[in-house]
Design an enzyme around this catalytic site. Structure first.
Site, PDB file in Angstrom:
ATOM      1  N   LYS A  41     -22.173  50.381 -16.643  1.00  0.00           N
ATOM      2  CA  LYS A  41     -22.465  51.557 -17.646  1.00  0.00           C
ATOM      3  C   LYS A  41     -23.926  51.053 -18.353  1.00  0.00           C
ATOM      4  O   LYS A  41     -24.496  51.868 -18.629  1.00  0.00           O
ATOM      5  CB  LYS A  41     -21.313  51.334 -18.651  1.00  0.00           C
ATOM      6  CG  LYS A  41     -20.035  51.901 -18.369  1.00  0.00           C
ATOM      7  CD  LYS A  41     -19.296  51.962 -19.626  1.00  0.00           C
ATOM      8  CE  LYS A  41     -17.717  52.104 -19.460  1.00  0.00           C
ATOM      9  NZ  LYS A  41     -16.992  52.053 -20.827  1.00  0.00           N
ATOM     10  N   GLY A  42     -24.121  49.696 -18.029  1.00  0.00           N
ATOM     11  CA  GLY A  42     -25.266  49.429 -18.888  1.00  0.00           C
ATOM     12  C   GLY A  42     -26.564  50.020 -18.580  1.00  0.00           C
ATOM     13  O   GLY A  42     -27.285  49.999 -19.125  1.00  0.00           O
ATOM     14  N   GLU A  97     -30.596  48.513 -12.501  1.00  0.00           N
ATOM     15  CA  GLU A  97     -29.665  47.691 -13.202  1.00  0.00           C
ATOM     16  C   GLU A  97     -30.370  47.493 -14.486  1.00  0.00           C
ATOM     17  O   GLU A  97     -31.628  47.331 -14.685  1.00  0.00           O
ATOM     18  CB  GLU A  97     -29.588  46.452 -12.298  1.00  0.00           C
ATOM     19  CG  GLU A  97     -28.430  45.751 -12.666  1.00  0.00           C
ATOM     20  CD  GLU A  97     -27.961  44.513 -12.286  1.00  0.00           C
ATOM     21  OE1 GLU A  97     -28.952  43.642 -11.816  1.00  0.00           O
ATOM     22  OE2 GLU A  97     -26.826  44.039 -12.098  1.00  0.00           O
ATOM     23  N   ASP A  98     -29.369  47.297 -15.625  1.00  0.00           N
ATOM     24  CA  ASP A  98     -29.770  47.210 -16.843  1.00  0.00           C
ATOM     25  C   ASP A  98     -30.402  45.389 -16.878  1.00  0.00           C
ATOM     26  O   ASP A  98     -31.525  45.374 -17.356  1.00  0.00           O
ATOM     27  CB  ASP A  98     -28.841  46.993 -17.930  1.00  0.00           C
ATOM     28  CG  ASP A  98     -27.527  46.560 -17.663  1.00  0.00           C
ATOM     29  OD1 ASP A  98     -27.368  46.122 -16.379  1.00  0.00           O
ATOM     30  OD2 ASP A  98     -26.470  46.518 -18.472  1.00  0.00           O
ATOM     31  N   ASP A 101     -28.264  38.788 -14.048  1.00  0.00           N
ATOM     32  CA  ASP A 101     -27.860  37.703 -14.703  1.00  0.00           C
ATOM     33  C   ASP A 101     -27.572  36.605 -13.727  1.00  0.00           C
ATOM     34  O   ASP A 101     -28.304  36.136 -13.114  1.00  0.00           O
ATOM     35  CB  ASP A 101     -26.556  38.195 -15.730  1.00  0.00           C
ATOM     36  CG  ASP A 101     -26.024  36.881 -16.488  1.00  0.00           C
ATOM     37  OD1 ASP A 101     -26.860  36.014 -16.899  1.00  0.00           O
ATOM     38  OD2 ASP A 101     -24.895  36.887 -16.672  1.00  0.00           O
ATOM     39  N   LYS A 129     -32.339  37.144 -16.666  1.00  0.00           N
ATOM     40  CA  LYS A 129     -32.233  36.047 -16.961  1.00  0.00           C
ATOM     41  C   LYS A 129     -32.331  34.973 -15.972  1.00  0.00           C
ATOM     42  O   LYS A 129     -31.234  34.665 -15.390  1.00  0.00           O
ATOM     43  CB  LYS A 129     -30.890  36.056 -17.714  1.00  0.00           C
ATOM     44  CG  LYS A 129     -30.805  37.046 -19.093  1.00  0.00           C
ATOM     45  CD  LYS A 129     -29.754  36.657 -20.164  1.00  0.00           C
ATOM     46  CE  LYS A 129     -28.403  37.202 -19.590  1.00  0.00           C
ATOM     47  NZ  LYS A 129     -27.386  36.995 -20.585  1.00  0.00           N
ATOM     48  N   PHE A 150     -27.121  35.793 -24.875  1.00  0.00           N
ATOM     49  CA  PHE A 150     -26.454  37.086 -24.598  1.00  0.00           C
ATOM     50  C   PHE A 150     -27.167  38.260 -25.429  1.00  0.00           C
ATOM     51  O   PHE A 150     -27.563  38.147 -26.560  1.00  0.00           O
ATOM     52  CB  PHE A 150     -24.780  37.017 -25.021  1.00  0.00           C
ATOM     53  CG  PHE A 150     -24.189  38.179 -24.378  1.00  0.00           C
ATOM     54  CD1 PHE A 150     -23.761  38.101 -23.224  1.00  0.00           C
ATOM     55  CD2 PHE A 150     -23.848  39.147 -25.150  1.00  0.00           C
ATOM     56  CE1 PHE A 150     -22.945  39.078 -22.642  1.00  0.00           C
ATOM     57  CE2 PHE A 150     -22.984  40.221 -24.639  1.00  0.00           C
ATOM     58  CZ  PHE A 150     -22.638  40.105 -23.171  1.00  0.00           C
ATOM     59  N   VAL A 151     -27.301  39.241 -24.947  1.00  0.00           N
ATOM     60  CA  VAL A 151     -28.388  40.419 -25.331  1.00  0.00           C
ATOM     61  C   VAL A 151     -27.406  41.847 -25.553  1.00  0.00           C
ATOM     62  O   VAL A 151     -26.763  41.983 -24.470  1.00  0.00           O
ATOM     63  CB  VAL A 151     -29.668  40.682 -24.687  1.00  0.00           C
ATOM     64  CG1 VAL A 151     -30.719  39.466 -25.049  1.00  0.00           C
ATOM     65  CG2 VAL A 151     -29.545  40.988 -23.438  1.00  0.00           C
ATOM     66  N   ASP A 157     -23.820  46.133 -23.718  1.00  0.00           N
ATOM     67  CA  ASP A 157     -23.000  45.938 -24.678  1.00  0.00           C
ATOM     68  C   ASP A 157     -22.347  44.590 -24.840  1.00  0.00           C
ATOM     69  O   ASP A 157     -22.351  43.807 -23.832  1.00  0.00           O
ATOM     70  CB  ASP A 157     -21.620  46.759 -24.261  1.00  0.00           C
ATOM     71  CG  ASP A 157     -20.850  46.330 -23.112  1.00  0.00           C
ATOM     72  OD1 ASP A 157     -21.416  45.668 -22.066  1.00  0.00           O
ATOM     73  OD2 ASP A 157     -19.508  46.086 -23.188  1.00  0.00           O
ATOM     74  N   ARG A 163     -24.041  49.486 -27.561  1.00  0.00           N
ATOM     75  CA  ARG A 163     -24.808  49.925 -26.190  1.00  0.00           C
ATOM     76  C   ARG A 163     -25.816  51.216 -26.868  1.00  0.00           C
ATOM     77  O   ARG A 163     -26.748  51.461 -26.268  1.00  0.00           O
ATOM     78  CB  ARG A 163     -23.879  50.998 -25.434  1.00  0.00           C
ATOM     79  CG  ARG A 163     -22.949  50.143 -24.294  1.00  0.00           C
ATOM     80  CD  ARG A 163     -22.474  50.824 -23.293  1.00  0.00           C
ATOM     81  NE  ARG A 163     -21.326  50.220 -22.785  1.00  0.00           N
ATOM     82  CZ  ARG A 163     -21.038  49.551 -21.713  1.00  0.00           C
ATOM     83  NH1 ARG A 163     -22.551  48.999 -21.342  1.00  0.00           N
ATOM     84  NH2 ARG A 163     -20.252  48.869 -21.218  1.00  0.00           N
TER      85      ARG A 163
END
Ligand code: IMP
Length: 175
Positions: A41-42, A97-98, A101, A129, A150-151, A157, A163
């Protein structure tokens, strides 16, 4: 545990970067009607801002992959929970993509897409990241490189919270 949010990147800075990425994509894909594939969902906020800043026609679709359960650590296992409904054979695909990672989501998705014979697959990620990478990933259009934190916010979220926030925050947990 109380959750504390600290602003990392403000809305104007995000908007400026989204505009730069959109200009680059508009230039590179001016004759190819690409398919922008948002990873739910990001990416929903990033994708919606990005497409409105483009100057070329595009098509939009979404896939959803699952890896993270509750919490901030990946389970290491990724699966497609909502896949493509239409053929991408011969299409130029840009995965949106958001945040990249570990890279496991993109690695899995790239395999899934390539089996469907697109003309090309590129990756656009707003945040990266790199210190957390477990598999190599090449990001073709990158917004911001982040430290290992962690953001949340701007689509990202923590347990489905935060979000909707318009800026990017570092989530700090205090006992
Ligand atoms: P990867 O498979 O480890 O690269 O993880 C990618 C996905 O994990 C992203 O699309 C996000 O949904 C989620 N994720 C990774 N890091 C963060 C973070 O710092 N905040 C929120 N979600 C994250």
């Amino acid at each position: 545990m109380t959750e504390k949010l600290r602003v990392l990147i403000g809305r104007e800075e995000i908007a400026g970067k989204v505009a730069e990425l959109a200009a680059q994509i508009s230039q590179d894909y001016r004759d190819s009607n690409p398919l922008l594939l948002g990873v739910l969902k990001g990416s929903f906020i990033f994708l919606s801002d990005l497409v409105r800043a483009l100057t070329i026609p595009v098509e939009i679709d979404f896939v959803r992959l699952a890896s993270y359960g509750a919490g901030t650590e990946t389970s290491g296992k990724v699966r497609v929970v909502h896949g493509l409904r239409r053929s991408i054979r011969g299409r130029h695909v840009i995965v949106v993509e958001d945040i990249t990672d570990t890279g496991l989501t993109i690695q899995h998705l790239t395999g899934y897409l390539k089996r469907r014979h697109p003309a090309s697959v590129k990756l656009c990620a707003l945040f990266d990241k790199p210190q957390r990478r477990r598999v190599p990933v090449s990001i073709d259009y990158l917004g911001f490189t982040l430290p290992d934190a962690f953001v949340v916010g701007y689509g990202l979220d923590f347990n489905e919270k935060f979000r909707h926030l318009p800026e990017l925050y570092v989530l700090e947990q205090e006992a």
